[in-house]
Design a protein around this motif. Structure first.
Motif, mmCIF file in Angstrom:
data_model
loop_
_atom_site.group_PDB
_atom_site.id
_atom_site.type_symbol
_atom_site.label_atom_id
_atom_site.label_comp_id
_atom_site.label_asym_id
_atom_site.label_seq_id
_atom_site.Cartn_x
_atom_site.Cartn_y
_atom_site.Cartn_z
ATOM 1 N N GLN A 1 -25.858 34.540 -24.499
ATOM 2 C CA GLN A 1 -24.459 34.177 -24.225
ATOM 3 C C GLN A 1 -23.624 34.248 -25.494
ATOM 4 O OE1 GLN A 1 -24.298 30.331 -22.373
ATOM 5 N NE2 GLN A 1 -25.494 30.949 -20.595
ATOM 6 N N THR A 2 -24.133 33.666 -26.574
ATOM 7 C CA THR A 2 -23.365 33.657 -27.818
ATOM 8 C C THR A 2 -23.311 35.035 -28.459
ATOM 9 O OG1 THR A 2 -25.310 32.999 -29.127
ATOM 10 C CG2 THR A 2 -23.952 31.242 -28.222
ATOM 11 N N VAL A 3 -24.388 35.815 -28.316
ATOM 12 C CA VAL A 3 -24.415 37.168 -28.873
ATOM 13 C C VAL A 3 -23.399 38.056 -28.165
ATOM 14 C CG1 VAL A 3 -25.813 39.274 -29.006
ATOM 15 C CG2 VAL A 3 -26.763 37.092 -29.776
ATOM 16 N N VAL A 4 -23.351 37.970 -26.828
ATOM 17 C CA VAL A 4 -22.391 38.768 -26.056
ATOM 18 C C VAL A 4 -20.961 38.391 -26.438
ATOM 19 C CG1 VAL A 4 -21.467 39.127 -23.737
ATOM 20 C CG2 VAL A 4 -23.927 39.274 -24.131
ATOM 21 N N ALA A 5 -20.695 37.084 -26.524
ATOM 22 C CA ALA A 5 -19.342 36.638 -26.865
ATOM 23 C C ALA A 5 -18.940 37.109 -28.262
ATOM 24 C CB ALA A 5 -19.265 35.113 -26.776
ATOM 25 N N GLU A 6 -19.866 37.045 -29.214
ATOM 26 C CA GLU A 6 -19.562 37.479 -30.580
ATOM 27 C C GLU A 6 -19.354 38.986 -30.656
ATOM 28 O OE1 GLU A 6 -18.976 37.791 -34.673
ATOM 29 O OE2 GLU A 6 -18.751 36.098 -33.282
ATOM 30 N N GLN A 7 -20.156 39.749 -29.906
ATOM 31 C CA GLN A 7 -19.994 41.203 -29.915
ATOM 32 C C GLN A 7 -18.662 41.610 -29.287
ATOM 33 O OE1 GLN A 7 -21.400 43.499 -31.430
ATOM 34 N NE2 GLN A 7 -21.138 45.435 -30.347
ATOM 35 N N GLU A 8 -18.222 40.860 -28.285
ATOM 36 C CA GLU A 8 -16.911 41.123 -27.695
ATOM 37 C C GLU A 8 -15.795 40.777 -28.693
ATOM 38 O OE1 GLU A 8 -17.269 40.530 -22.898
ATOM 39 O OE2 GLU A 8 -17.318 38.703 -24.133
ATOM 40 N N ARG A 9 -15.997 39.696 -29.441
ATOM 41 C CA ARG A 9 -14.983 39.275 -30.403
ATOM 42 C C ARG A 9 -14.889 40.245 -31.567
ATOM 43 N NH1 ARG A 9 -14.184 36.838 -35.093
ATOM 44 N NH2 ARG A 9 -16.398 36.909 -35.615
ATOM 45 N N GLN A 10 -16.052 40.674 -32.071
ATOM 46 C CA GLN A 10 -16.083 41.581 -33.221
ATOM 47 C C GLN A 10 -17.180 42.623 -32.996
ATOM 48 O OE1 GLN A 10 -16.454 39.677 -37.083
ATOM 49 N NE2 GLN A 10 -17.327 41.534 -37.993
ATOM 50 N N PRO A 11 -16.849 43.745 -32.385
ATOM 51 C CA PRO A 11 -17.861 44.753 -32.057
ATOM 52 C C PRO A 11 -18.551 45.328 -33.296
ATOM 53 C CG PRO A 11 -15.829 45.152 -30.861
ATOM 54 C CD PRO A 11 -15.517 44.115 -31.886
ATOM 55 N N ARG A 12 -19.866 45.484 -33.204
ATOM 56 C CA ARG A 12 -20.657 46.169 -34.220
ATOM 57 C C ARG A 12 -21.252 47.441 -33.604
ATOM 58 N NH1 ARG A 12 -19.913 40.434 -34.593
ATOM 59 N NH2 ARG A 12 -20.653 39.650 -36.614
ATOM 60 N N GLU A 13 -21.736 48.318 -34.458
ATOM 61 C CA GLU A 13 -22.425 49.514 -33.970
ATOM 62 C C GLU A 13 -23.881 49.141 -33.694
ATOM 63 O OE1 GLU A 13 -22.011 52.993 -36.325
ATOM 64 O OE2 GLU A 13 -19.838 52.775 -36.551
ATOM 65 N N ILE A 14 -24.145 48.832 -32.443
ATOM 66 C CA ILE A 14 -25.457 48.345 -32.028
ATOM 67 C C ILE A 14 -26.153 49.427 -31.205
ATOM 68 C CG2 ILE A 14 -26.686 46.556 -30.743
ATOM 69 C CD1 ILE A 14 -25.300 45.525 -33.252
ATOM 70 N N CYS A 15 -27.446 49.611 -31.459
ATOM 71 C CA CYS A 15 -28.203 50.643 -30.724
ATOM 72 C C CYS A 15 -29.357 50.032 -29.936
ATOM 73 C CB CYS A 15 -28.703 51.716 -31.682
ATOM 74 S SG CYS A 15 -29.629 51.117 -33.111
#
Length: 531
Positions: A280-294
């Motif tokens: 939940q927190t990872v998804v919210a953080e990625q939405e807030r500040q997107p990183r290049e995740i593979c």
């Protein structure tokens, strides 16, 4: 079994190196993969060849210290490469590794040490005071080795000194697949942690399950964020060791979604396991500040995930596949897998049983229930534990005619998907950690102001559920939650402390005097819904 007359005799050395064990897998990867990365830690790489040498150095040191096959080596450590080196080094000479929960309070540590009687304890410096407090109450005097220290502490060798590589080479030890490899402590209904003894074959079976579930490849890079003392953490290692893929170790501490995503981006992580609260927190953080995740594999388990979370995981990490795993320490641990294509349409299911297990669902009398009806799921297969260490009665109670009793009440639908309905064992799953209510009750009952107390699981927005204490106080006594938590802190691990305290005039009981915990849980759930 009849051996053919023309069979070529196998000498001990040949037999030993052909065994299916982690030390042998490591040796083969060191030979085949050489300088390829096995472990990444704090930006540094450890090759398969270095990994193998570090494990050998620890094995040599143990052997020089008098440790032999069957002796126990306890690891009271945070996540760090030495945990893995020590595990495989100890197993290389036939010793049994005992990962210990670093959250245990000294009395819990003392119990574990008393049960396994380790010859050696490897401990991280921040955890040394707790170990010393525990040892002071026992007759145990193991060799203690400190990790994270640059110089000896009170005469205790550092890990670097102990495993310096200066010891004579240990002899080849033929460690069989059915020999014990790990003792994983899991709390039981008696209120005392029990040591589930897992063989090398058990962990190899789990490795096969991980490889199949994650469709693992040699070029995978797996983030290991779960504590290594936990079966979910060390269980991930079984898959990477089998596949020859890389592990990125995350430092132990309070979970930080931003730091985790930064690490994923920096290390090009392709897969990881997190509990739903972390996702939940990872998804919210990625939405807030997107990183290049593979990410290719988004694995989860230990608690239910909502449809909303599963859909967000798919949207935020579109290249990844959601894979849920379910199980318990006694089964090494995975018993069921739920793939992304089924996660929404079978919401609430823990998946289908893995192919190497036979399963049944039994009523209280041990009879198979009809499809769709509720009963206790039992397992039989190569990943079921050998038994509880030095606890024959608990072992006998855990099996029925060779089938392991899980303690989970389930129903299985017409497509073979398992839905957990309740637990026969009184347990709270809080953020992926198992907390047994009786263990907490035994501690709280010693409080001088408490006349009687029971503990149940109450809903929690982040951790799914947490322990809730319901108590009857002695006449004239007063007690608040902060006071109770402060008193219990140090007697049990902090994650087991109650998050709520409800004071009542009397505990609800049935005619036979048993506390009606189901009624209490319903009342707490209703209070949470109306809050």
């Amino acid at each position: 079994m009849t051996v053919p007359a023309d069979a070529v005799p196998m000498d001990e050395a040949t037999r030993a190196v052909r065994r299916i064990t982690w030390p042998n897998l490591l040796r083969r990867h060191a030979f085949q993969l050489g300088e390829r990365t096995a472990i990444r830690w704090q930006g540094r790489s450890v090759s398969w060849r270095e990994f193998d040498r570090f494990a050998d150095d620890f094995a040599d040191a143990l052997y020089a210290a008098g440790v032999r096959a069957g002796d126990r080596v306890a690891l009271l450590m945070l996540n760090r490469p030495e945990f893995i080196y020590a595990t495989i080094g100890a197993q290389r000479i036939g010793a049994v590794v005992v990962p210990v929960n670093f959250r245990f309070a000294p009395p819990e540590l003392a119990h574990v040490l008393g049960v396994v009687e380790p010859a050696v304890v490897v401990v991280d410096v921040p955890l040394l005071p707790g170990l010393q407090a525990a040892l002071a109450t026992t007759q145990q005097r193991p060799v203690v080795v400190a990790t994270g220290a640059s110089e000896p502490i009170d005469g205790i060798q550092t890990y670097a000194q102990f495993a310096s590589g200066d010891h004579p080479e240990h002899p080849l030890v033929d460690v069989a697949e059915n020999d014990p490899a790990l003792i994983m402590f899991t709390s039981g209904t008696t209120g005392r942690p029990k040591g589930a003894t897992l063989s090398h074959l058990n962990m190899h079976g789990n490795g096969l399950t991980c490889v199949q579930a994650w469709n693992s490849r040699e070029d995978d890079i797996t983030l290991l964020a779960t504590p290594l003392f936990h079966i979910g953490g060390i269980g991930v290692c079984s898959g990477t060791l089998l596949a020859g893929s890389s592990i990125v170790l995350q430092e132990t501490g309070l979970f930080d979604a931003g730091a985790t995503l930064d690490l994923m981006e920096r290390e090009r992580v392709t897969g990881t396991f997190l509990v739903p609260a972390q996702w939940q927190t990872v998804v919210a953080e990625q939405e807030r500040q997107p990183r290049e995740i593979c990410l290719r594999v988004l694995s989860w388990g230990a608690a239910p995930a909502t449809e909303h979370l599963l859909r967000r995981m798919s949207e935020v990490f579109p290249g990844g596949s959601s894979i849920a795993v379910f199980g318990q320490s006694e089964m090494s641990p995975i018993t069921c897998v739920l793939h992304e294509q089924d996660a929404i349409r079978k919401l609430g299911s823990v998946g289908r049983p893995i192919s190497t297990l036979a399963v049944r669902v039994l009523d209280p009398l041990g009879h198979d229930v009809a499809p769709g009806e509720v009963g206790e799921i039992v397992y039989r297969g190569p990943t079921q534990m050998m038994g509880y260490w030095r606890d024959p009665q608990a072992t006998a109670d855990a099996f029925v005619n060779g089938w392991f009793r899980s303690g989970d009440l389930v129903r299985i639908d017409d497509e073979g998907f398992v839905f957990v309905v309740d637990r026969t064992k009184d347990m709270v799953i809080s953020g992926g950690e198992n907390i047994y209510c009786l263990e907490v009750e035994n501690v709280l009952a010693e409080h001088p102001d408490i006349l009687e107390v029971t503990v149940v699981g109450g809903p929690h927005p982040t951790y799914g559920e947490t322990p809730v204490a319901v108590a009857v106080l002695r006449a004239g006594a007063q007690l608040t939650l902060p006071q109770l938590r402060e008193w219990a802190d140090g007697r049990i691990a902090r994650y087991k402390l109650p998050t709520e305290l409800h004071l009542v005039a009397a505990l609800p009981r049935n005619p036979s005097g048993k506390v009606l915990k189901a009624q209490l849980r319903q009342e707490l759930s209703a209070e949470g819904s109306s809050a």
